[in-house]
Each structure stands twice: as structure tokens, then as C-alpha cells.
Write a protein that holds these residues in place. Structure first.
Motif, PDB file in Angstrom:
ATOM      1  N   GLY A  44       0.864  -1.060  -0.011  1.00 45.02           N
ATOM      2  CA  GLY A  44       0.154   0.093  -0.046  1.00 45.02           C
ATOM      3  C   GLY A  44       0.997   1.344  -0.101  1.00 45.02           C
ATOM      4  O   GLY A  44       0.481   2.421   0.507  1.00 45.02           O
ATOM      5  N   LEU A  45       1.993   1.240  -0.679  1.00 39.68           N
ATOM      6  CA  LEU A  45       2.729   2.585  -0.762  1.00 39.68           C
ATOM      7  C   LEU A  45       3.292   2.558  -2.243  1.00 39.68           C
ATOM      8  O   LEU A  45       3.878   1.739  -2.704  1.00 39.68           O
ATOM      9  CB  LEU A  45       4.345   2.476   0.036  1.00 39.68           C
ATOM     10  CG  LEU A  45       4.894   3.464   0.053  1.00 39.68           C
ATOM     11  CD1 LEU A  45       4.400   4.836   0.661  1.00 39.68           C
ATOM     12  CD2 LEU A  45       6.246   3.345   0.880  1.00 39.68           C
ATOM     13  N   TYR A  46       2.462   3.627  -3.082  1.00 40.29           N
ATOM     14  CA  TYR A  46       2.592   3.531  -4.493  1.00 40.29           C
ATOM     15  C   TYR A  46       3.448   4.665  -4.918  1.00 40.29           C
ATOM     16  O   TYR A  46       3.523   5.737  -4.546  1.00 40.29           O
ATOM     17  CB  TYR A  46       0.925   3.721  -4.777  1.00 40.29           C
ATOM     18  CG  TYR A  46      -0.072   2.834  -4.057  1.00 40.29           C
ATOM     19  CD1 TYR A  46      -0.255   1.598  -4.556  1.00 40.29           C
ATOM     20  CD2 TYR A  46      -0.803   3.177  -3.172  1.00 40.29           C
ATOM     21  CE1 TYR A  46      -1.123   0.443  -4.044  1.00 40.29           C
ATOM     22  CE2 TYR A  46      -1.791   2.497  -2.368  1.00 40.29           C
ATOM     23  CZ  TYR A  46      -1.742   1.089  -2.849  1.00 40.29           C
ATOM     24  OH  TYR A  46      -2.627   0.151  -2.389  1.00 40.29           O
ATOM     25  N   PHE A  47       3.995   4.416  -6.315  1.00 46.45           N
ATOM     26  CA  PHE A  47       4.966   5.160  -6.730  1.00 46.45           C
ATOM     27  C   PHE A  47       4.433   6.132  -7.574  1.00 46.45           C
ATOM     28  O   PHE A  47       3.503   6.097  -8.423  1.00 46.45           O
ATOM     29  CB  PHE A  47       6.015   4.314  -7.494  1.00 46.45           C
ATOM     30  CG  PHE A  47       7.041   5.118  -8.163  1.00 46.45           C
ATOM     31  CD1 PHE A  47       8.170   5.379  -7.710  1.00 46.45           C
ATOM     32  CD2 PHE A  47       6.858   5.322  -9.673  1.00 46.45           C
ATOM     33  CE1 PHE A  47       9.213   5.999  -8.399  1.00 46.45           C
ATOM     34  CE2 PHE A  47       7.714   5.896 -10.187  1.00 46.45           C
ATOM     35  CZ  PHE A  47       8.870   6.415  -9.652  1.00 46.45           C
ATOM     36  N   SER A  48       5.138   7.199  -7.507  1.00 43.52           N
ATOM     37  CA  SER A  48       4.963   8.434  -8.708  1.00 43.52           C
ATOM     38  C   SER A  48       6.224   9.206  -8.827  1.00 43.52           C
ATOM     39  O   SER A  48       6.774   9.201  -7.863  1.00 43.52           O
ATOM     40  CB  SER A  48       3.456   9.220  -8.637  1.00 43.52           C
ATOM     41  OG  SER A  48       3.846  10.007  -7.596  1.00 43.52           O
ATOM     42  N   ARG A  49       6.272   9.741 -10.032  1.00 40.25           N
ATOM     43  CA  ARG A  49       7.528  10.711 -10.282  1.00 40.25           C
ATOM     44  C   ARG A  49       7.142  12.211 -10.295  1.00 40.25           C
ATOM     45  O   ARG A  49       6.364  12.503 -11.282  1.00 40.25           O
ATOM     46  CB  ARG A  49       8.387  10.123 -11.324  1.00 40.25           C
ATOM     47  CG  ARG A  49       9.546  11.062 -11.661  1.00 40.25           C
ATOM     48  CD  ARG A  49      10.141  10.475 -12.902  1.00 40.25           C
ATOM     49  NE  ARG A  49      11.387  11.422 -13.146  1.00 40.25           N
ATOM     50  CZ  ARG A  49      11.527  12.382 -14.053  1.00 40.25           C
ATOM     51  NH1 ARG A  49      10.436  12.687 -14.621  1.00 40.25           N
ATOM     52  NH2 ARG A  49      12.615  12.961 -14.175  1.00 40.25           N
ATOM     53  N   HIS A  50       7.491  13.162  -9.614  1.00 42.23           N
ATOM     54  CA  HIS A  50       6.945  14.416  -9.512  1.00 42.23           C
ATOM     55  C   HIS A  50       7.867  15.266 -10.475  1.00 42.23           C
ATOM     56  O   HIS A  50       9.014  14.886 -10.783  1.00 42.23           O
ATOM     57  CB  HIS A  50       7.546  15.051  -8.107  1.00 42.23           C
ATOM     58  CG  HIS A  50       6.868  16.469  -7.829  1.00 42.23           C
ATOM     59  ND1 HIS A  50       7.290  17.651  -8.369  1.00 42.23           N
ATOM     60  CD2 HIS A  50       5.761  16.792  -7.197  1.00 42.23           C
ATOM     61  CE1 HIS A  50       6.444  18.597  -8.058  1.00 42.23           C
ATOM     62  NE2 HIS A  50       5.450  18.158  -7.274  1.00 42.23           N
ATOM     63  N   LYS A  83       9.833   2.054 -18.301  1.00 43.39           N
ATOM     64  CA  LYS A  83      10.341   2.082 -16.725  1.00 43.39           C
ATOM     65  C   LYS A  83       9.448   3.079 -15.851  1.00 43.39           C
ATOM     66  O   LYS A  83       8.921   3.977 -16.337  1.00 43.39           O
ATOM     67  CB  LYS A  83      11.551   2.870 -16.813  1.00 43.39           C
ATOM     68  CG  LYS A  83      12.819   2.225 -17.875  1.00 43.39           C
ATOM     69  CD  LYS A  83      13.495   0.849 -17.038  1.00 43.39           C
ATOM     70  CE  LYS A  83      14.315   0.257 -17.900  1.00 43.39           C
ATOM     71  NZ  LYS A  83      14.853  -0.873 -17.279  1.00 43.39           N
ATOM     72  N   ALA A  84       9.331   2.915 -14.676  1.00 39.20           N
ATOM     73  CA  ALA A  84       8.440   3.364 -13.849  1.00 39.20           C
ATOM     74  C   ALA A  84       8.561   4.898 -13.630  1.00 39.20           C
ATOM     75  O   ALA A  84       7.553   5.625 -13.762  1.00 39.20           O
ATOM     76  CB  ALA A  84       8.459   2.740 -12.424  1.00 39.20           C
ATOM     77  N   GLY A  85       9.753   5.325 -13.855  1.00 35.51           N
ATOM     78  CA  GLY A  85      10.133   6.776 -13.846  1.00 35.51           C
ATOM     79  C   GLY A  85       9.908   7.509 -14.826  1.00 35.51           C
ATOM     80  O   GLY A  85       9.783   8.710 -14.993  1.00 35.51           O
ATOM     81  N   GLU A  86       9.600   6.804 -16.096  1.00 36.43           N
ATOM     82  CA  GLU A  86       9.154   7.190 -17.350  1.00 36.43           C
ATOM     83  C   GLU A  86       7.953   7.079 -17.783  1.00 36.43           C
ATOM     84  O   GLU A  86       7.444   7.801 -18.560  1.00 36.43           O
ATOM     85  CB  GLU A  86      10.181   6.511 -18.503  1.00 36.43           C
ATOM     86  CG  GLU A  86      11.574   6.929 -18.254  1.00 36.43           C
ATOM     87  CD  GLU A  86      12.329   8.184 -18.354  1.00 36.43           C
ATOM     88  OE1 GLU A  86      11.421   9.032 -19.059  1.00 36.43           O
ATOM     89  OE2 GLU A  86      13.048   8.546 -17.843  1.00 36.43           O
ATOM     90  N   LEU A  87       7.210   6.278 -17.035  1.00 36.37           N
ATOM     91  CA  LEU A  87       5.918   5.667 -17.398  1.00 36.37           C
ATOM     92  C   LEU A  87       5.082   7.078 -17.355  1.00 36.37           C
ATOM     93  O   LEU A  87       4.919   7.850 -16.433  1.00 36.37           O
ATOM     94  CB  LEU A  87       5.104   4.612 -16.584  1.00 36.37           C
ATOM     95  CG  LEU A  87       4.106   3.918 -16.978  1.00 36.37           C
ATOM     96  CD1 LEU A  87       4.438   3.228 -18.355  1.00 36.37           C
ATOM     97  CD2 LEU A  87       3.811   2.991 -15.954  1.00 36.37           C
ATOM     98  N   CYS A 104       2.579   7.369 -14.246  1.00 33.35           N
ATOM     99  CA  CYS A 104       3.364   7.803 -13.121  1.00 33.35           C
ATOM    100  C   CYS A 104       3.777   9.250 -12.775  1.00 33.35           C
ATOM    101  O   CYS A 104       4.182   9.453 -11.695  1.00 33.35           O
ATOM    102  CB  CYS A 104       4.240   6.829 -12.886  1.00 33.35           C
ATOM    103  SG  CYS A 104       3.807   5.096 -12.652  1.00 33.35           S
ATOM    104  N   LYS A 105       3.480  10.007 -13.746  1.00 30.51           N
ATOM    105  CA  LYS A 105       3.876  11.256 -13.837  1.00 30.51           C
ATOM    106  C   LYS A 105       3.160  12.328 -12.963  1.00 30.51           C
ATOM    107  O   LYS A 105       1.845  12.081 -12.902  1.00 30.51           O
ATOM    108  CB  LYS A 105       4.227  11.703 -14.971  1.00 30.51           C
ATOM    109  CG  LYS A 105       5.307  11.284 -15.775  1.00 30.51           C
ATOM    110  CD  LYS A 105       5.694  12.123 -17.049  1.00 30.51           C
ATOM    111  CE  LYS A 105       6.821  11.450 -17.903  1.00 30.51           C
ATOM    112  NZ  LYS A 105       7.034  11.992 -19.317  1.00 30.51           N
ATOM    113  N   LEU A 106       3.750  13.022 -11.981  1.00 29.67           N
ATOM    114  CA  LEU A 106       2.910  13.986 -10.787  1.00 29.67           C
ATOM    115  C   LEU A 106       3.233  15.250 -11.347  1.00 29.67           C
ATOM    116  O   LEU A 106       4.238  15.570 -11.303  1.00 29.67           O
ATOM    117  CB  LEU A 106       3.154  13.382  -9.700  1.00 29.67           C
ATOM    118  CG  LEU A 106       2.437  13.833  -8.424  1.00 29.67           C
ATOM    119  CD1 LEU A 106       0.971  12.967  -8.551  1.00 29.67           C
ATOM    120  CD2 LEU A 106       3.074  13.628  -7.002  1.00 29.67           C
TER     121      LEU A 106
END
Length: 585
Positions: A314-320, A428-432, A435-437
Motif C-alpha cells: 500500500g505504498l504507491y510510486f509516482s514521479r514528481h 520504466k516506472a520513472g518514465e511511465l 506515473c508522472k505527477l
């Protein structure tokens, strides 16, 4: 009101006490362990106090939470604004449940009147030192404080261990429709800052609307954000309000070399209820929680292993957008246990830990056991509701629902809805893209549907429905030559790490990249998605499926149509190898 930052070392020194040696602020290569509580309501907010409506229930949960922290030796323990009953804190001070040497508890407490603060100090005599700023305001200036209590152990001049409770008071009231807190709050003027013995690391706390005082003062922000952990504890129905986010936006916009920090926002759980009097009128907030851990980009991994481990708990990733990763806590009631690397350490580079906070355990409350228990179940981030939008959606996601990876679901959806740019590392999660915030901090991930933003919800539903439409087209329509063997049913939409640029699979057939663009897309969108798909598979250069590309949509009259992709100039019948492909530069 003018606010100031005071070094805890100076405050203690004036009382012949030493600066505490806190493990979380020791710049060595050893990670520290944190325990955060995201509690449930209801809350009571009237002219006498703000805090849990059922104090006995809150005392029971809070006591068990702090007993857990004591038993497991967590180095940093945090509760949100207006939560901890004063009776619970006093019980800890007078008993065995108190931080060990090197640990720090940062406890957002229920409101306290000046008389209650003084009585607490008297009740703690002989057990611990109670410290708070002198209040010289007139009695008319508010009824109660909004306190955070720092609990820790330090040494006196003779080297003996001494317990300390240091109270910090909120410096400015929150903005509500009836200016309720504005009328009742007595404000402090000090933010206390802990520093390690060598002053490499620091930690401070702001309480909810303190953000209004911090945001406009760059010198304050700079002191709170350089090699620092900044805790932002809240009882906030709108944590994404621009006023509460402004300090983060301004902090992150500065040079990353000057604001290497962790900002930890901790709110109460979602769907809070506020009561204006015992047995009185109640108001449902229908709110998000918004609890999140903000961390400098270079100190947090976006690799699948770390991201997916956290997301299981329950800790979800995003890239600011401003060179940060943001890890969002599930909105439900829970206690979160994490392992966290130091912001900086003075050891060898080989010990640099760039994995970011790691969720170890998520605890949930069990009424039958009257305790917090480890919960191995993967909490639902709203996916079940999205998958149940319609029978077509449920059918389309039958394969993806069984995948225990939200990133794979995101990737399958992204390919199915069409990539407009060719970037080999797009998945990639950081490029998806999902996932961008942005600076508005609205979460637009398809697989994290907890966010209440209407536009984000509509985007999710639209994307989900596109996948359902694509699935139906594959099963029922005549497909173009290059993918015709995928028709007639039994094709399924998914994502595989060994074949990252294709999304449609069928047993015994080569996979394909097929995108659906919705109703009547513009020629520009059709071309950009087609070109990106072609270029992506061209670069991959897999002879088995590099020609297996199709882009479809519905025309304005509702007919399914496949785009003509001019670069696929000559394809052998039956989905075989490409005999001629005109490549563009």
C-alpha cells in the motif's frame, strides 16, 4: 504572525540538558525504522476541544500503537494532527511505554488549553521534563493549542538519562467556512528543529496550516529542507489545496543541491466524519488521505523490484515533475512500518543507499484482537471498482486482473491506448506517463484510483473503456493482414517484461502491438501513434513481430476502422516476416 526556528540543542542546553543523540539523525550508513499511524475518525470539533470523538477508543488504539513502537524499537514514530489523547501521552510518560535512547516520537496530540498544558507539566513532575514556549498572549486570543509532542530521552549535566516532552504549537489557523479554528486556536510562534551531533542532518515538524507561514518565507523553507526530514502532520479534508502545497512547490523548484530532503505528509484516513458536539450534527468529509513520502529523485529507486514490493503493502510510486519521487500511502486506516536510508551519510560511497523508503509491514486494526496486526493482504487501491465498470471491461481485463503487478497493468493500458512518442524506456516506472505527477499533485495512475479528482477519474475510466473496446474489436472484427491471425477470440491483452513493446498475445501466434484511439481521433493523433508504434518495434528489431502493428479507432458513425500505416509497405500474408519496410529517419 512572525515565526522562528529554534534549535532544540539550545532549548535543552538552557535547562542543563544535552542534545539527544537520535538514530534517525546519525549520518551513518545504517538505515532507520519509522512507524506512522493513519487513524480513523470520527473527530469532535467544538469550542472546548478538537480530537477523537471517542477518546476511550482512541486511547486504546494509540496505546497499542505506541506499545508496538516500544516493542520493536522504531527510531521515528509519528501520529497526525489532533490525534493522540493527552491521557495516553501521560500514561506513557509515567509508565514503561516511552521512546528508547536514540528514538524520537513525534505525536500530534488532541487540543490542549493553557490550563491543560500546565496541569500536564505538573502531572509529569518526577517523570520527565516538559518544555513549551512561553505564552504571553491575552486570554481572549483563543481557547486551545494544537500541539505536537516530541518525546525522547537525553542526558542531564551528570550524564543521567532524562525523559523529555517538548511541545510545539501550531502557528496559524486553518481556513474553514466558518472560521471555526480561527476563533478558538491559540497560536505558537516557534518551530523546533532537531540536529544530529555533527549537524549534517535535521528534523522538524509543521502542523497542517503552518504551511501558510512557511511558504512565503524562503529562509525558513531553506532551513527546513537542506539535508532534512520535514514532517507535515495534518487533519485536513483538502490536502491538495494549493495553500497547503505551496511550500513544497517552492522548495522543489529550487536547485536540487539545496533541498535534498524528505517531506513526510501524514494525514488521517479517508472519509472522515466531523461531529460538532457529542450526539450532535455530523459532517462527512468524503476526503482523500493524501499521506505521502516525498524524496529526492536520486535517493529513490524506480526499479520494479522496489516499486512493486512497496505497492504490495500500500505504498504507491509516482514521479514528481520537479525531480522528486512521491510515494503515496493507501488511504485506509493503517499503521505503516518502513525502513529508510539516511538523507546523507559520511561513510564510504559503496554504502550509498538509493532504494528509498521500503515498506516492511502494514498493520491494520483487528477488533476481535483489540490490536494492530500485520496485514499481508494487498489493499485495494480502487482497481476493483474500475474493473467492474461493465462486463466488457471485466472481460478485457481478465488476464490483467490475475497479474500481481500494478506496473504491468499500467504498461498494458498505455500500449493499448497508444503511445504518442517513441521512447525505448517508456515502460520504466520513472518514465511511465501514468506515473508522472504534476505540481497539482493529482495522481493520474490508472492503478491508483483513490484520488477524488474528477478529471483524473474520467481519464481513468476513459482509458479502461478503450482497452475494453480494443478487446472487443480483436474478438469480433476483421483484422488487418499483419495481425489477422489474432482475430476470432482468445487473444488477450497483457504486458510481459521479456516482450516490453507488445500488448496482444494469443497462444501459438506471434504477439502484436495494437492501439485503440477512441472515437474519431484527429489525423495527427493517428499518425503520431502509428509512427511511434512502428519506430518502437523497428528499434527493437525482433524479426518475429516487428511488423505486427495496428492502430484502430471508431469513426463518427460508430464503425471500427484500422489506420493505414504507410511504413508497412509489404507484409507476407498470414502474419509472416516483413519483406520490405520503408524506414524513416
Amino acid at each position: 504572525m512572525t515565526i522562528s526556528i529554534r534549535d532544540v540543542k539550545d532549548v535543552l542546553q538552557a535547562r542543563s540538558l544535552r542534545n539527544p543523540s537520535l538514530d534517525a539523525l546519525n549520518p551513518n550508513d545504517q538505515s532507520y525504522r519509522a512507524l506512522l499511524l493513519q487513524p480513523a475518525g470520527p473527530i469532535l470539533a467544538d469550542n472546548t476541544r478538537i480530537g477523537p470523538l471517542d477518546l476511550a477508543f482512541a486511547d486504546n488504539q494509540a496505546t497499542k500503537f505506541l506499545e508496538l513502537a516500544t516493542a520493536k524499537g522504531h527510531h521515528l514514530v509519528v501520529t497526525p494532527e489532533y490525534y493522540l489523547p493527552i491521557a495516553t501521552l501521560l500514561k506513557c510518560v509515567q509508565g514503561a511505554t516511552f521512546p528508547a535512547v536514540g528514538a524520537l516520537w513525534v505525536l500530534g496530540c488532541e487540543s490542549m488549553t493553557p490550563a491543560q498544558v500546565e496541569k500536564f507539566k505538573i502531572d509529569c513532575f518526577g517523570y520527565c521534563e516538559v518544555i513549551f514556549e512561553e505564552d504571553i498572549a491575552a486570554p481572549i486570543q483563543g481557547v486551545y493549542y494544537d500541539p505536537v509532542g516530541y518525546c525522547f530521552v537525553t542526558k542531564d549535566a551528570e550524564g543521567k538519562d532524562r525523559r523529555v516532552v517538548l511541545f510545539q504549537f501550531k502557528t496559524i489557523s486553518s481556513r474553514d467556512l466558518h472560521f471555526f479554528e480561527n476563533r478558538n486556536l491559540r497560536c505558537g510562534s516557534v518551530i523546533y528543529q532537531f540536529r544530529g551531533e555533527d549537524e549534517e542532518l535535521s528534523l522538524a515538524t509543521i502542523i497542517c496550516s503552518d504551511a501558510f507561514n512557511v511558504a512565503p518565507d524562503e529562509s525558513i523553507r531553506r532551513k527546513l529542507s537542506r539535508n532534512a526530514t520535514l514532517l507535515h502532520i495534518q487533519l485536513n479534508p483538502k490536502p491538495k489545496h494549493t495553500g497547503y502545497m505551496r511550500y513544497r512547490v517552492d522548495t522543489f523548484s529550487k536547485s536540487k543541491d539545496l533541498n535534498n530532503c524528505d517531506i513526510v505528509c501524514l494525514n488521517w484516513a479517508e472519509n472522515m466524519v466531523q461531529v460538532d458536539a457529542p450526539g450532535g450534527r455530523s459532517e462527512e468529509w468524503k476526503n482523500e488521505s493524501g499521506s505521502a513520502w516525498y524524496i529526492s529523485e536520486h535517493r529513490c529507486s524506480s526499479n520494479d523490484d522496489e516499486v512493486e514490493n512497496n505497492e504490495q503493502y500500500g505504498l504507491y510510486f509516482s514521479r514528481h515533475v520537479n525531480q522528486r519521487h512521491v510515494l503515496h500511502f493507501h488511504f485506509g486506516v493503517a499503521a505503516f512500518e518502513l525502513t529508510v536510508a539516511k538523507i546523507v551519510h559520511l561513510g564510504y560511497r559503496v554504502h550509498d543507499n538509493h532504494l528509498g523508503p521500503k515498506m516492511d509491514v502494514r498493520y491494520t486494526w483487528r477488533d476481535d484482537q483489540q490490536d494492530w496486526v500485520p496485514n499481508a493482504e494487498n489493499p485495494d487501491p480502487g482497481l476493483s471498482n474500475l474493473f467492474a465498470l461493465s462486463r466488457d471491461v471485466e472481460s478485457a481485463f481478465s488476464s490483467l486482473k490475475a497479474v500481481n503487478s500494478r506496473l504491468r497493468v499500467e504498461r498494458a493500458i498505455a500500449l493499448s491506448c497508444g503511445l504518442s512518442k517513441c521512447k525505448e524506456a517508456w515502460f520504466k516506472a520513472g518514465e511511465l506517463e501514468a506515473c508522472k505527477l504534476g505540481e497539482d499533485e493529482v495522481v493520474r495512475r490508472l492503478t491508483l484510483a483513490l484520488d477524488r479528482d474528477v478529471a483524473a477519474r474520467n481519464t481513468r475510466e476513459n482509458s479502461i473503456k478503450k482497452v475494453a473496446a480494443l478487446n472487443k474489436i480483436l474478438a469480433t472484427k476483421k483484422l488487418p493482414r499483419q495481425i489477422h491471425d489474432l482475430g476470432g477470440g482468445e487473444a488477450h491483452i497483457m504486458w510481459r517484461p521479456d516482450l516490453p513493446h507488445v500488448n496482444v498475445f494469443k497462444d501459438g501466434k506471434q504477439p502484436a502491438l495494437v492501439a485503440y484511439l477512441g472515437m474519431d481521433p484527429s489525423p495527427e493523433i493517428i499518425k503520431s501513434v502509428s509512427d511511434a508504434a512502428f519506430e518502437l518495434l523497428r528499434r527493437e528489431n525482433n524479426d518475429n513481430h516487428k511488423h505486427r502493428i495496428a492502430v484502430c479507432y471508431h469513426t463518427i458513425d460508430g464503425q471500427a476502422e484500422f489506420a493505414s500505416i504507410s511504413k508497412l509497405t509489404d507484409i507476407t500474408h498470414g502474419g509472416g516476416s516483413v519483406t520490405s519496410i520503408a524506414e524513416a529517419d
